[in-house]
Enzyme design. Structure first.
Site, short mmCIF file in Angstrom:
data_model
loop_
_atom_site.label_atom_id
_atom_site.label_comp_id
_atom_site.label_asym_id
_atom_site.label_seq_id
_atom_site.Cartn_x
_atom_site.Cartn_y
_atom_site.Cartn_z
N GLU A 107 82.52 24.02 44.62
CA GLU A 107 82.10 23.45 43.17
C GLU A 107 83.39 23.65 42.28
O GLU A 107 82.92 23.98 41.05
CB GLU A 107 80.88 24.26 42.93
CG GLU A 107 80.00 24.28 43.74
CD GLU A 107 78.50 25.24 43.28
OE1 GLU A 107 78.65 25.51 42.15
OE2 GLU A 107 77.45 25.64 44.27
N GLU B 249 74.28 32.20 46.30
CA GLU B 249 74.27 33.30 45.23
C GLU B 249 73.54 34.55 45.54
O GLU B 249 72.52 34.74 44.58
CB GLU B 249 74.06 32.66 43.85
CG GLU B 249 74.89 31.33 43.45
CD GLU B 249 74.64 30.79 42.16
OE1 GLU B 249 73.74 31.16 41.50
OE2 GLU B 249 75.27 29.54 41.98
O1 G3I Z 1 66.73 14.04 35.71
C1 G3I Z 1 65.88 14.82 36.76
C2 G3I Z 1 64.48 14.41 36.66
O2 G3I Z 1 64.26 12.97 37.05
C3 G3I Z 1 63.66 15.19 37.98
O3 G3I Z 1 62.45 14.55 37.91
C4 G3I Z 1 63.77 16.56 37.41
C5 G3I Z 1 63.05 16.94 38.87
O4 G3I Z 1 63.37 18.49 38.69
O5 G3I Z 1 65.00 16.79 37.57
C6 G3I Z 1 65.79 16.27 36.65
O6 G3I Z 1 67.09 16.53 36.65
C7 G3I Z 1 67.83 17.96 36.50
C8 G3I Z 1 69.23 17.73 37.05
O7 G3I Z 1 70.00 19.01 36.90
C9 G3I Z 1 70.04 16.50 36.51
O8 G3I Z 1 70.26 16.68 35.16
C10 G3I Z 1 67.28 19.12 37.27
O9 G3I Z 1 65.79 19.23 36.35
C11 G3I Z 1 68.14 20.32 36.67
O10 G3I Z 1 67.47 21.37 37.19
C12 G3I Z 1 69.20 20.13 37.46
O11 G3I Z 1 70.35 21.20 37.24
C13 G3I Z 1 71.23 21.42 38.23
C14 G3I Z 1 71.17 22.93 38.37
O12 G3I Z 1 72.26 23.16 39.24
C15 G3I Z 1 69.81 23.46 38.79
O13 G3I Z 1 69.64 22.77 40.17
C16 G3I Z 1 72.63 20.88 37.62
O14 G3I Z 1 72.57 19.51 37.68
C17 G3I Z 1 73.62 21.50 38.83
O15 G3I Z 1 75.07 21.14 38.16
C18 G3I Z 1 73.53 22.76 38.80
O16 G3I Z 1 74.56 23.40 39.75
C19 G3I Z 1 74.86 24.75 40.30
C20 G3I Z 1 74.89 24.73 41.57
O17 G3I Z 1 73.74 24.22 42.45
C21 G3I Z 1 74.98 26.23 42.15
N1 G3I Z 1 76.28 26.84 41.35
C22 G3I Z 1 75.98 26.64 39.81
C23 G3I Z 1 75.76 25.24 39.82
C24 G3I Z 1 75.95 25.23 38.02
O18 G3I Z 1 74.72 25.65 37.41
#
Ligand code: G3I
Length: 361
Positions: free
Chosen positions: A270, A154
């Protein structure tokens, strides 16, 4: 950190192998993995390490249906190195072990992304910190089973007003616009055998902003090629939306051809669908989602430069598209190939039909 025991996977496969495929009359051999591999294509899904560790039937479905997966967040910089120099490889290592155990590829995601910079780094972003992260990750995860890496994620944002259309990110502010070429060059030097991708969103429909994003991305590719930067492919995220219009098959086909004409491969990275009306009957919702995906893939898989499709999740059981508000109403977004019980949906049938129609690569 242990991966799910093989016997548990096999038990999960045995239960799923009959139940999940028999419901639609597809022969047990017609898995998405088999259809993709028969044509030299990737079919994958974003998954999380805890899903593979704690949900045996889901892990079995991933092993049965996917030829590849993408760690949904575990390999991003903020999750990998919350404290400077203290990299937490355990979650990613466990996912790589699962991939190797089941013969799956992995799409690395995402080395440089403005939404995942550790707090200690964003306070004073330096090339040394970025380079140390890229090298540490690709020295460990730059070979098999990592066929492709989203090295940069991005980087385009026309609404930031730059003539080159680049996002005015912390990386651009600290390092200047050639950070993209510099990062790709370092990635190639560190992992010469993995394919290097730039991954982007909102390229799919024919709105003014998406046309602008496509134009700026093509311009970025031209500038990277002129700088002899090692760019192997473009990831198109393909977060489809039922409320997003207009869609032009002709414009999308032309864009894919323009990418291919610049000697880059294309990965759909994605794929999922954001529904518009979750109050409709479930069958109608699933039909609408499948129709949106079919319309898209009928164009995408016609382009020989497309290397495969990764959905941003495999089952509605786990989707970033399901919000707490939906859960509170007893709803889930039904934008992935399998439902929350892991039963296949018309979306799965649409992918299977599209893969079976695709020309072998
Ligand atoms: O649950 C964990 C926790 O155990 C851990 O200690 C912590 C460490 O950062 O993270 C926690 O998990 C969260 C994870 O989602 C699972 O729910 C993260 O905090 C959180 O940041 C993460 O969000 C992800 C987001 O990107 C940011 O990385 C989403 O799952 C994921 O679907 C989303 O994916 C993005 C792509 O990378 C890029 N394109 C858009 C897409 C959707 O936003």
């Amino acid at each position: 950190m242990t991966v799910i025991a093989r016997r548990t996977i096999l038990a999960g496969l045995a239960s799923l192998g009959v139940a999940s495929l028999a419901r639609t009359g597809h022969a047990a051999a017609a898995t998405l993995k088999a259809a993709a591999q028969a044509r030299g294509l990737i079919w994958g899904a974003a998954v999380q390490q805890t899903q593979l560790r704690d949900d045996a039937e889901f892990a079995a479905l991933v092993a049965q249906q996917c030829s590849s997966f993408t760690p949904e967040w575990e390999m991003k910089w903020a999750s990998m190195e919350a404290r400077r120099g203290q990299r937490n490889f355990a979650r990613a290592d466990a996912m790589v072990a699962f991939a190797k155990q089941h013969g799956l590829g992995v799409r690395g995601h995402a080395l440089v992304w403005h939404r995942s910079v550790p707090d200690w780094a964003s306070a004073n972003l330096t090339w040394d910190a970025v380079a140390a992260h890229v090298e540490a990750m690709l020295k460990r995860y730059g070979g098999a089973p990592f066929a492709q890496w989203d090295v940069l994620n991005e980087v385009i944002e026309p609404q930031d007003g730059r003539d080159d259309g680049l996002r005015n990110s912390p990386f651009l502010k600290a390092l200047g616009p050639d950070y993209i070429a510099r990062t790709l060059t370092l990635a190639r030097a560190t992992a010469p055998n993995t394919k290097l991708y730039v991954n982007e969103y909102s390229l799919d429909y024919d709105s003014t902003i998406e046309r602008a994003r496509r134009d700026k991305l093509l311009r970025l590719i031209d500038s990277l090629k002129k700088a002899n930067a090692p760019l192997d492919g473009i990831g198109i995220q393909a977060h489809l939306r039922i409320d997003r219009t207009p869609f032009s098959a002709e414009a999308l086909r032309k864009f894919l051809a323009e990418l291919a004409g610049r000697n880059v491969k294309i990965a759909i990275t994605e794929l999922d669908v954001r529904e518009q009306n979750l109050e409709l009957p479930t069958d109608e919702r699933d039909r609408i989602v499948a129709a949106e995906v079919k319309r898209y893939l009928d164009v995408v898989l016609d382009e020989p430069a497309v290397t495969g499709i990764t959905a941003w999740g495999l089952s509605d059981r786990y989707s970033w598209r399901t919000t707490p508000e939906m859960i509170a109403k007893g709803r889930r977004n039904r934008g992935l190939p399998f439902d929350e019980t892991l039963a296949p949906k018309p979306f799965r049938d649409t992918i299977l039909a599209a893969l079976e129609r695709a020309r072998p690569r």
